[in-house]
Design an enzyme around this catalytic site. Structure first.
Site, PDB file in Angstrom:
ATOM      1  N   SER A  10       1.167  -1.297  -0.472  1.00  0.00           N
ATOM      2  CA  SER A  10      -0.195   0.436  -0.214  1.00  0.00           C
ATOM      3  C   SER A  10       0.727   0.936   0.526  1.00  0.00           C
ATOM      4  O   SER A  10       1.605   1.145   0.441  1.00  0.00           O
ATOM      5  CB  SER A  10      -0.928  -0.086   1.701  1.00  0.00           C
ATOM      6  N   HIS A  35      -1.517  -1.502  -4.095  1.00  0.00           N
ATOM      7  CA  HIS A  35      -2.999  -1.516  -3.366  1.00  0.00           C
ATOM      8  C   HIS A  35      -3.015  -0.080  -3.247  1.00  0.00           C
ATOM      9  O   HIS A  35      -2.391   0.327  -2.475  1.00  0.00           O
ATOM     10  CB  HIS A  35      -2.483  -2.191  -1.972  1.00  0.00           C
ATOM     11  N   ASP A  37      -5.263   3.185  -2.570  1.00  0.00           N
ATOM     12  CA  ASP A  37      -6.052   3.620  -1.629  1.00  0.00           C
ATOM     13  C   ASP A  37      -6.432   4.580  -1.764  1.00  0.00           C
ATOM     14  O   ASP A  37      -6.084   6.203  -1.583  1.00  0.00           O
ATOM     15  CB  ASP A  37      -5.314   4.130   0.091  1.00  0.00           C
ATOM     16  N   MET A  39      -9.754   7.372  -0.093  1.00  0.00           N
ATOM     17  CA  MET A  39     -10.484   7.244   0.304  1.00  0.00           C
ATOM     18  C   MET A  39     -11.514   8.775   0.256  1.00  0.00           C
ATOM     19  O   MET A  39     -10.088   9.766  -0.111  1.00  0.00           O
ATOM     20  CB  MET A  39      -9.894   8.145   1.925  1.00  0.00           C
ATOM     21  N   HIS A  69      -8.479   0.073  -4.146  1.00  0.00           N
ATOM     22  CA  HIS A  69      -8.433  -0.009  -2.129  1.00  0.00           C
ATOM     23  C   HIS A  69      -9.745   1.284  -1.794  1.00  0.00           C
ATOM     24  O   HIS A  69      -9.650   2.139  -1.470  1.00  0.00           O
ATOM     25  CB  HIS A  69      -8.080  -0.552  -1.421  1.00  0.00           C
ATOM     26  N   MET A  71     -12.587   2.956  -0.900  1.00  0.00           N
ATOM     27  CA  MET A  71     -12.748   3.794   0.463  1.00  0.00           C
ATOM     28  C   MET A  71     -13.875   4.499  -0.109  1.00  0.00           C
ATOM     29  O   MET A  71     -13.439   5.600   1.143  1.00  0.00           O
ATOM     30  CB  MET A  71     -11.950   3.921   1.205  1.00  0.00           C
ATOM     31  N   MET A 140     -10.660  -6.739   6.239  1.00  0.00           N
ATOM     32  CA  MET A 140      -9.711  -5.442   6.697  1.00  0.00           C
ATOM     33  C   MET A 140      -9.234  -6.077   8.207  1.00  0.00           C
ATOM     34  O   MET A 140     -10.418  -6.117   9.453  1.00  0.00           O
ATOM     35  CB  MET A 140     -11.103  -4.234   6.928  1.00  0.00           C
ATOM     36  N   GLY A 145      -9.530   3.492   6.726  1.00  0.00           N
ATOM     37  CA  GLY A 145      -8.824   5.286   7.362  1.00  0.00           C
ATOM     38  C   GLY A 145      -7.718   5.359   6.737  1.00  0.00           C
ATOM     39  O   GLY A 145      -6.740   6.749   6.730  1.00  0.00           O
ATOM     40  N   PHE A 146      -6.821   4.920   7.718  1.00  0.00           N
ATOM     41  CA  PHE A 146      -5.267   5.526   8.006  1.00  0.00           C
ATOM     42  C   PHE A 146      -4.237   4.298   8.103  1.00  0.00           C
ATOM     43  O   PHE A 146      -5.261   3.353   8.372  1.00  0.00           O
ATOM     44  CB  PHE A 146      -5.352   6.231   9.339  1.00  0.00           C
ATOM     45  N   GLY A 147      -3.363   4.112   7.607  1.00  0.00           N
ATOM     46  CA  GLY A 147      -2.170   3.802   8.105  1.00  0.00           C
ATOM     47  C   GLY A 147      -1.385   3.458   9.009  1.00  0.00           C
ATOM     48  O   GLY A 147      -1.710   4.069   9.929  1.00  0.00           O
ATOM     49  N   GLY A 148      -0.689   2.832   9.319  1.00  0.00           N
ATOM     50  CA  GLY A 148      -0.136   2.265  10.889  1.00  0.00           C
ATOM     51  C   GLY A 148      -0.534   1.739  11.306  1.00  0.00           C
ATOM     52  O   GLY A 148       0.012   2.322  13.135  1.00  0.00           O
ATOM     53  N   ASP A 174      -5.416  -6.742   5.427  1.00  0.00           N
ATOM     54  CA  ASP A 174      -4.996  -5.315   4.748  1.00  0.00           C
ATOM     55  C   ASP A 174      -5.256  -5.064   6.021  1.00  0.00           C
ATOM     56  O   ASP A 174      -6.044  -4.216   6.507  1.00  0.00           O
ATOM     57  CB  ASP A 174      -5.890  -4.770   3.885  1.00  0.00           C
ATOM     58  N   GLY A 175      -4.459  -4.084   6.449  1.00  0.00           N
ATOM     59  CA  GLY A 175      -4.063  -3.149   8.089  1.00  0.00           C
ATOM     60  C   GLY A 175      -3.523  -3.947   8.704  1.00  0.00           C
ATOM     61  O   GLY A 175      -3.581  -4.775   9.499  1.00  0.00           O
ATOM     62  N   GLY A 196       1.613  -2.061   3.646  1.00  0.00           N
ATOM     63  CA  GLY A 196       1.568  -0.160   3.830  1.00  0.00           C
ATOM     64  C   GLY A 196       3.268   0.067   5.120  1.00  0.00           C
ATOM     65  O   GLY A 196       4.499  -0.391   4.203  1.00  0.00           O
ATOM     66  N   THR A 197       3.186   0.139   6.447  1.00  0.00           N
ATOM     67  CA  THR A 197       3.984   0.819   6.478  1.00  0.00           C
ATOM     68  C   THR A 197       5.546  -0.331   6.932  1.00  0.00           C
ATOM     69  O   THR A 197       6.722  -0.065   6.717  1.00  0.00           O
ATOM     70  CB  THR A 197       3.909   1.232   8.295  1.00  0.00           C
TER      71      THR A 197
END
Ligand SMILES: O=C(CO)[C@H](O)[C@H](O)COP(=O)(O)O
Ligand SMILES: [Fe+2]
Length: 221
Positions: A10, A35, A37, A39, A69, A71, A140, A145-148, A174-175, A196-197
């Site tokens: 991501s 991926h 994202d 939003m 993705h 959202m 999910m 809504g947010f990474g990390g 994912d997440g 992602g992170t």
């Protein structure tokens, strides 16, 4: 066909001012797909980018597999623009959608694969009636809504249920997924891994991507 291990970083927490270079680096380091994202600030309390950005990225990166993705509150609205932007897999949340079958058919008719995503509070069994039309299910493992954010291990029974009942389905998580949480996902049966992170921030992206893929591979039958 048996499912394959695929790692899709991501780019949410990447340097978005340098998106093409960041994306190419991830692909050069072994990413199987990207991926992206999307939003809208309504379905989730955050705002990222839309089809113009995806199209610009596609102009720079011609052949990679792109997943968006979505959202967003009204995923039907963005089907044509995203198809035109060169998206391969259009993954949307079922929660705000009244007629999931109709939206899925429109995604397919526009030439993209269909991904169905569920938030942590949504029962996986709610998807059962749509699984004949879905190419991918995204479970999910954080609130979108947010990474990390921290990985929610209590989502794994959803993945397990899907894998037990649909052995050939592509199941994505994912997440909060990275080297510390990948065993849990792979053991439950996930084969498409968004990270992602843990990947973007790694000093050696190729090593992390390889580790994630090797762990998933080791659990695939
Ligand atoms: O959909 C998402 C958030 O809504 C992102 O794809 C996800 O959070 C990836 O980032 P990280 O691995 O850092 O959690
Ligand atoms: Fe995502």
């Amino acid at each position: 066909m048996p499912v394959q291990a695929k790692i899709g970083p991501s780019i949410l927490n990447a340097d978005l001012s340098n998106l093409a270079a960041e994306s190419q680096k991830l692909l050069d380091n072994g990413a199987d797909y990207l991926h992206l994202d999307v939003m809208d600030g309504t379905f989730v309390p955050n705002l990222t980018f839309g089809h113009p950005m995806v199209k610009s990225l596609r102009n720079k990166i011609k052949t990679a597999f792109f997943e968006t993705h979505m959202m967003v509150q009204n995923p039907e609205q963005w089907i044509e623009p995203m198809a035109d932007a060169g998206v391969n897999l259009y993954t949307f949340h079922v929660e705000p959608v009244q007629d999931v079958v109709r939206v899925s058919r429109r995604v397919q008719e526009s030439g993209m694969k269909v991904g169905l995503a569920i938030k942590p509070g949504t029962e996986v069994q709610d998807l059962e009636k749509y699984l004949s039309i879905a190419d991918v299910v995204l479970v999910m493992t954080v609130e979108p809504g947010f990474g990390g954010q921290s990985f929610m291990a209590d989502m794994m029974p959803k993945v397990k249920w899907l894998r037990e009942n649909y052995p050939n389905l592509d199941i994505e998580v994912d997440g909060g997924v990275g080297p510390k949480t990948i065993h849990c996902c792979a053991e439950a049966g996930a084969n498409m891994i968004v990270s992602g992170t843990a990947v973007v921030g790694a000093s050696d992206q190729s090593q992390v991507i390889k580790e994630l893929r090797d762990v998933v591979h080791s659990y695939l039958k």
